[in-house]
Design an enzyme around this catalytic site. Structure first.
Site, PDB file in Angstrom:
ATOM      1  N   TYR A 108      14.827  10.591 -18.902  1.00 49.52           N
ATOM      2  CA  TYR A 108      15.557  11.598 -18.111  1.00 49.52           C
ATOM      3  C   TYR A 108      17.048  11.302 -18.185  1.00 49.52           C
ATOM      4  CZ  TYR A 108      16.679  14.271 -13.778  1.00 49.52           C
ATOM      5  OH  TYR A 108      17.205  15.134 -12.837  1.00 49.52           O
ATOM      6  N   LYS A 138      14.249  14.615 -21.288  1.00 54.69           N
ATOM      7  CA  LYS A 138      14.795  15.729 -20.520  1.00 54.69           C
ATOM      8  C   LYS A 138      16.308  15.606 -20.522  1.00 54.69           C
ATOM      9  CE  LYS A 138      15.367  17.541 -15.849  1.00 54.69           C
ATOM     10  NZ  LYS A 138      15.183  17.296 -14.404  1.00 54.69           N
ATOM     11  N   ILE A 142      12.249  21.299 -17.592  1.00 54.58           N
ATOM     12  CA  ILE A 142      11.973  20.854 -16.229  1.00 54.58           C
ATOM     13  C   ILE A 142      12.998  21.577 -15.381  1.00 54.58           C
ATOM     14  CG2 ILE A 142      11.852  18.900 -14.652  1.00 54.58           C
ATOM     15  CD1 ILE A 142      11.039  17.155 -16.996  1.00 54.58           C
TER      16      ILE A 142
END
Length: 291
Positions: free
Chosen positions: A135, A163, A205
């Site tokens: 992330y 992400k 996301i």
């Protein structure tokens, strides 16, 4: 090995007025998200206020989400902490609770080099036998995970995706073009969902999915069907709400929007829990565009 794809919701953490976790509403939101066609749930992300929760509360959120999901969609638990040691410990606990995968933010607050980031994720990947999404959110962590670091980390087969919440589309393109093609690149900036898909990404996301899940899911479905013009119309439709998010702490604005729409998810935990009349007015104006 799990391949992350589609629209994954970084589900909010509902709270009562005293800022304690509202388990009943969290279960309701799990079902609302799944019923809307969401491809996965990501508890304890930025929208889930992981930064404001105690360790016991994090474990309770994971337990509730896994229990209520009942295997219908994958659960990606956010287990990133400042230290490598704590991240490994929390990840192991999440595995015991039955999550399907982990989303791990890069270390924050401390100044780290790319070699530090590589060593951090290497230790985690070697310690936990679960799929891992890296992330990247430099505005919150103070560091950007370079594509060269992601490329090095692709040697670990349980690192399955990244992400990108940098908001820098060239950074996303580097992840797509210049790392390992098996890695699923996911948009973390909702304004870039369609563009990431068109560039070779696998999904997003999407924080706005907490508010308008069908809209985010629609972008992905239309793209999947090759109906790009219609997908672009939905992508553009997200812009007014995204503009309001910039008026305050974005995930707090998402939570406020849900409350105004009739979902009793309670306040964001302080220090960002206050009601802002200017933001409320802007949200109500934006809502009129989504009828």
């Amino acid at each position: 090995m799990l391949v992350p794809e589609g629209i994954i919701s970084p589900i909010i953490t509902p709270m009562h007025d005293d800022e304690l976790i509202n388990e009943k509403e969290l279960r309701i939101q799990v079902n609302r998200m799944i019923d809307s066609g969401i491809a996965g749930l990501f508890p304890l992300g930025t929208n889930g206020e992981f930064y404001a929760l105690t360790t016991d509360e994090k474990l309770e959120v994971i337990r509730i989400v896994v229990d209520e999901t009942k295997g219908r969609v994958p659960v990606y638990a956010g287990t990133g902490c400042i230290s490598t040691r704590e991240t490994i410990w929390l990840s192991a606990k999440a595995k015991e609770l039955g999550v399907d995968a982990l989303s791990i933010v890069s270390p924050y607050y401390v100044a780290v080099t790319q070699d530090d980031i590589y060593s951090h994720f290497t230790a985690i990947a070697k310690s936990i036998e679960l799929p891992i999404i890296i992330y990247n959110i430099p505005a919150r962590t103070g560091n950007n995970i370079d594509y060269t670091t992601v490329k090095r980390l692709a040697e670990f087969t349980n690192i399955v995706g990244v992400k990108d919440s940098s908001g820098n589309f060239d950074n996303t393109l580097r992840y797509v073009e210049d790392t390992d093609r098996r890695l699923a690149v996911l948009a973390g900036n909702d304004s870039l969902i369609l563009w990431t898909l068109l560039a070779g990404g696998k999904g997003a996301i999407a924080g706005t999915a907490n508010v308008y899940p069908e809209l985010s899911v629609g972008i992905y479905k239309l793209w999947k069907e090759g109906r790009i013009k219609e997908a672009m119309e939905l992508q553009i439709k997200l812009r007014p709400f995204r503009d309001v998010m910039r008026m305050g702490n974005p995930n707090s604005v998402v939570k406020r929007a849900m409350n105004l729409l009739g979902y009793p998810v309670g306040p964001a935990r302080g220090p960002v829990a206050g009601v802002n009349e200017k933001i409320d007015s802007a949200l109500k104006a934006a809502f009129k565009l989504y009828k």
